[in-house]
Design a protein around this motif. Structure first.
Motif, PDB file in Angstrom:
ATOM      1  N   THR A 124       0.836  -1.206   0.000  1.00 14.40           N
ATOM      2  CA  THR A 124       0.000   0.000   0.000  1.00 14.40           C
ATOM      3  C   THR A 124       0.869   1.254   0.000  1.00 14.40           C
ATOM      4  O   THR A 124       0.612   2.203  -0.745  1.00 14.40           O
ATOM      5  CB  THR A 124      -0.938   0.000   1.229  1.00 14.40           C
ATOM      6  OG1 THR A 124      -1.747  -1.173   1.184  1.00 14.40           O
ATOM      7  CG2 THR A 124      -1.824   1.227   1.243  1.00 14.40           C
ATOM      8  N   PHE A 125       1.924   1.263   0.808  1.00  9.95           N
ATOM      9  CA  PHE A 125       2.849   2.402   0.865  1.00  9.95           C
ATOM     10  C   PHE A 125       3.504   2.619  -0.494  1.00  9.95           C
ATOM     11  O   PHE A 125       3.581   3.746  -0.990  1.00  9.95           O
ATOM     12  CB  PHE A 125       3.910   2.173   1.950  1.00  9.95           C
ATOM     13  CG  PHE A 125       5.022   3.186   1.923  1.00  9.95           C
ATOM     14  CD1 PHE A 125       4.823   4.462   2.429  1.00  9.95           C
ATOM     15  CD2 PHE A 125       6.255   2.863   1.380  1.00  9.95           C
ATOM     16  CE1 PHE A 125       5.843   5.393   2.398  1.00  9.95           C
ATOM     17  CE2 PHE A 125       7.279   3.788   1.343  1.00  9.95           C
ATOM     18  CZ  PHE A 125       7.078   5.057   1.850  1.00  9.95           C
ATOM     19  N   LEU A 126       4.000   1.555  -1.125  1.00  9.40           N
ATOM     20  CA  LEU A 126       4.674   1.675  -2.418  1.00  9.40           C
ATOM     21  C   LEU A 126       3.722   2.166  -3.503  1.00  9.40           C
ATOM     22  O   LEU A 126       4.101   2.983  -4.343  1.00  9.40           O
ATOM     23  CB  LEU A 126       5.291   0.336  -2.813  1.00  9.40           C
ATOM     24  CG  LEU A 126       6.462  -0.136  -1.938  1.00  9.40           C
ATOM     25  CD1 LEU A 126       6.867  -1.550  -2.325  1.00  9.40           C
ATOM     26  CD2 LEU A 126       7.642   0.812  -2.045  1.00  9.40           C
ATOM     27  N   VAL A 127       2.469   1.693  -3.495  1.00 10.60           N
ATOM     28  CA  VAL A 127       1.492   2.151  -4.478  1.00 10.60           C
ATOM     29  C   VAL A 127       1.193   3.636  -4.292  1.00 10.60           C
ATOM     30  O   VAL A 127       1.129   4.400  -5.262  1.00 10.60           O
ATOM     31  CB  VAL A 127       0.200   1.300  -4.396  1.00 10.60           C
ATOM     32  CG1 VAL A 127      -0.925   1.926  -5.196  1.00 10.60           C
ATOM     33  CG2 VAL A 127       0.478  -0.120  -4.864  1.00 10.60           C
ATOM     34  N   LYS A 128       1.026   4.068  -3.049  1.00  9.09           N
ATOM     35  CA  LYS A 128       0.771   5.491  -2.783  1.00  9.09           C
ATOM     36  C   LYS A 128       1.941   6.348  -3.240  1.00  9.09           C
ATOM     37  O   LYS A 128       1.769   7.394  -3.847  1.00  9.09           O
ATOM     38  CB  LYS A 128       0.499   5.715  -1.294  1.00  9.09           C
ATOM     39  CG  LYS A 128      -0.869   5.271  -0.852  1.00  9.09           C
ATOM     40  CD  LYS A 128      -1.081   5.549   0.627  1.00  9.09           C
ATOM     41  CE  LYS A 128      -2.443   5.099   1.091  1.00  9.09           C
ATOM     42  NZ  LYS A 128      -2.629   5.291   2.531  1.00  9.09           N
ATOM     43  N   ARG A 129       3.173   5.894  -2.948  1.00  4.60           N
ATOM     44  CA  ARG A 129       4.367   6.658  -3.316  1.00  4.60           C
ATOM     45  C   ARG A 129       4.473   6.744  -4.839  1.00  4.60           C
ATOM     46  O   ARG A 129       4.766   7.800  -5.385  1.00  4.60           O
ATOM     47  CB  ARG A 129       5.619   6.013  -2.715  1.00  4.60           C
ATOM     48  CG  ARG A 129       6.851   6.893  -2.896  1.00  4.60           C
ATOM     49  CD  ARG A 129       7.995   6.434  -2.074  1.00  4.60           C
ATOM     50  NE  ARG A 129       8.486   5.157  -2.617  1.00  4.60           N
ATOM     51  CZ  ARG A 129       9.521   4.510  -2.126  1.00  4.60           C
ATOM     52  NH1 ARG A 129      10.165   4.973  -1.083  1.00  4.60           N
ATOM     53  NH2 ARG A 129       9.910   3.382  -2.677  1.00  4.60           N
ATOM     54  N   ALA A 130       4.198   5.650  -5.539  1.00  4.16           N
ATOM     55  CA  ALA A 130       4.271   5.657  -6.991  1.00  4.16           C
ATOM     56  C   ALA A 130       3.216   6.577  -7.588  1.00  4.16           C
ATOM     57  O   ALA A 130       3.484   7.295  -8.562  1.00  4.16           O
ATOM     58  CB  ALA A 130       4.104   4.239  -7.525  1.00  4.16           C
ATOM     59  N   SER A 131       2.028   6.588  -7.024  1.00  4.40           N
ATOM     60  CA  SER A 131       0.971   7.447  -7.572  1.00  4.40           C
ATOM     61  C   SER A 131       1.264   8.925  -7.303  1.00  4.40           C
ATOM     62  O   SER A 131       0.914   9.772  -8.091  1.00  4.40           O
ATOM     63  CB  SER A 131      -0.394   7.058  -7.012  1.00  4.40           C
ATOM     64  OG  SER A 131      -0.466   7.313  -5.637  1.00  4.40           O
ATOM     65  N   LYS A 133       4.353  10.240  -7.171  1.00  3.71           N
ATOM     66  CA  LYS A 133       5.389  10.605  -8.129  1.00  3.71           C
ATOM     67  C   LYS A 133       4.771  10.863  -9.498  1.00  3.71           C
ATOM     68  O   LYS A 133       5.148  11.801 -10.178  1.00  3.71           O
ATOM     69  CB  LYS A 133       6.436   9.503  -8.253  1.00  3.71           C
ATOM     70  CG  LYS A 133       7.423   9.468  -7.108  1.00  3.71           C
ATOM     71  CD  LYS A 133       8.486   8.424  -7.363  1.00  3.71           C
ATOM     72  CE  LYS A 133       9.505   8.417  -6.245  1.00  3.71           C
ATOM     73  NZ  LYS A 133      10.560   7.423  -6.471  1.00  3.71           N
ATOM     74  N   GLY A 134       3.807  10.053  -9.867  1.00  2.00           N
ATOM     75  CA  GLY A 134       3.151  10.213 -11.167  1.00  2.00           C
ATOM     76  C   GLY A 134       2.363  11.498 -11.259  1.00  2.00           C
ATOM     77  O   GLY A 134       2.317  12.139 -12.293  1.00  2.00           O
ATOM     78  N   SER A 135       1.758  11.955 -10.171  1.00  2.00           N
ATOM     79  CA  SER A 135       0.959  13.185 -10.205  1.00  2.00           C
ATOM     80  C   SER A 135       1.811  14.431 -10.126  1.00  2.00           C
ATOM     81  O   SER A 135       1.363  15.518 -10.437  1.00  2.00           O
ATOM     82  CB  SER A 135      -0.062  13.188  -9.066  1.00  2.00           C
ATOM     83  OG  SER A 135       0.603  13.209  -7.812  1.00  2.00           O
ATOM     84  N   ASN A 136       3.104  14.307  -9.722  1.00  2.00           N
ATOM     85  CA  ASN A 136       3.999  15.460  -9.612  1.00  2.00           C
ATOM     86  C   ASN A 136       4.781  15.713 -10.894  1.00  2.00           C
ATOM     87  O   ASN A 136       5.468  16.712 -11.017  1.00  2.00           O
ATOM     88  CB  ASN A 136       4.992  15.277  -8.459  1.00  2.00           C
ATOM     89  CG  ASN A 136       4.293  15.357  -7.109  1.00  2.00           C
ATOM     90  OD1 ASN A 136       3.230  15.944  -7.006  1.00  2.00           O
ATOM     91  ND2 ASN A 136       4.900  14.765  -6.080  1.00  2.00           N
ATOM     92  N   SER A 137       4.698  14.814 -11.845  1.00  2.00           N
ATOM     93  CA  SER A 137       5.484  15.002 -13.091  1.00  2.00           C
ATOM     94  C   SER A 137       4.827  16.052 -13.969  1.00  2.00           C
ATOM     95  O   SER A 137       3.626  16.254 -13.966  1.00  2.00           O
ATOM     96  CB  SER A 137       5.606  13.669 -13.835  1.00  2.00           C
ATOM     97  OG  SER A 137       4.337  13.245 -14.256  1.00  2.00           O
ATOM     98  N   VAL A 138       5.677  16.745 -14.727  1.00  2.00           N
ATOM     99  CA  VAL A 138       5.200  17.796 -15.629  1.00  2.00           C
ATOM    100  C   VAL A 138       5.566  17.411 -17.038  1.00  2.00           C
ATOM    101  O   VAL A 138       6.714  17.074 -17.319  1.00  2.00           O
ATOM    102  CB  VAL A 138       5.846  19.160 -15.258  1.00  2.00           C
ATOM    103  CG1 VAL A 138       5.392  20.236 -16.230  1.00  2.00           C
ATOM    104  CG2 VAL A 138       5.520  19.520 -13.834  1.00  2.00           C
ATOM    105  N   ASP A 139       4.600  17.427 -17.934  1.00  2.00           N
ATOM    106  CA  ASP A 139       4.888  17.136 -19.334  1.00  2.00           C
ATOM    107  C   ASP A 139       5.443  18.378 -19.984  1.00  2.00           C
ATOM    108  O   ASP A 139       4.929  19.472 -19.790  1.00  2.00           O
ATOM    109  CB  ASP A 139       3.617  16.696 -20.075  1.00  2.00           C
ATOM    110  CG  ASP A 139       3.130  15.343 -19.586  1.00  2.00           C
ATOM    111  OD1 ASP A 139       3.992  14.553 -19.098  1.00  2.00           O
ATOM    112  OD2 ASP A 139       1.918  15.064 -19.666  1.00  2.00           O
ATOM    113  N   GLY A 140       6.518  18.221 -20.770  1.00  2.00           N
ATOM    114  CA  GLY A 140       7.132  19.403 -21.348  1.00  2.00           C
ATOM    115  C   GLY A 140       7.145  19.316 -22.771  1.00  2.00           C
ATOM    116  O   GLY A 140       7.490  19.718 -23.677  1.00  2.00           O
TER     117      GLY A 140
END
Length: 140
Positions: A124-131, A133-140
């Motif tokens: 559960t911790f790893l899934v939350k951390r991965a999600s 990271k995915g929401s903090n990325s910026v498409d350039g």
């Protein structure tokens, strides 16, 4: 003129021909029926039935007119014929397979349960951390 009565497992207007077989989940035991009866919870019937069959232990049918008995889940059991619901196994016990009729088929020690709980918390911790990271990325 005389009309033929509907046979057991069949129904017709006024209980006479033309007759149709009872639909799955229902039955009629006698001749001359004008309607079919629904099977009660804990039992089922195929089409054209003259009686309902009880679900075997380890299986259940929860509603009137059921057409199939369902297996109890892994942490549940149905101890007797004709169960309308499954019961939860006591703490630290589990049925050894879906559809079991006893909660004491296999004992699970508390150390094993703690290890499983620990693994679930880590996943559960790893899934939350991965999600995150995915929401903090910026498409350039």
């Amino acid at each position: 003129s005389c009309a033929n009565l509907c046979l057991p497992g069949q129904a017709g207007v006024g209980g006479v021909e033309p007759c149709e077989g009872c639909p799955p989940g229902s039955f009629v035991p006698e001749t001359g029926a004008s309607g079919c009866l629904l099977c009660s919870p804990g039992s089922t019937a195929t089409g054209g039935a003259t009686r309902c069959e009880f679900c075997e232990s380890g299986f259940f049918a929860s509603s009137n007119g059921s057409t199939v008995c369902q297996a109890c889940a892994f942490f549940e059991y149905a101890p007797s014929l004709g169960s309308a619901a499954c019961e939860l196994c006591p703490e630290d016990e589990v049925s050894s397979a879906a559809g079991f009729n006893s909660s004491t088929q296999e004992y699970i020690g508390s150390a094993y349960l703690e290890a499983v709980d620990s693994m679930l918390q880590e996943v559960t911790f790893l899934v939350k951390r991965a999600s995150q990271k995915g929401s903090n990325s910026v498409d350039g």
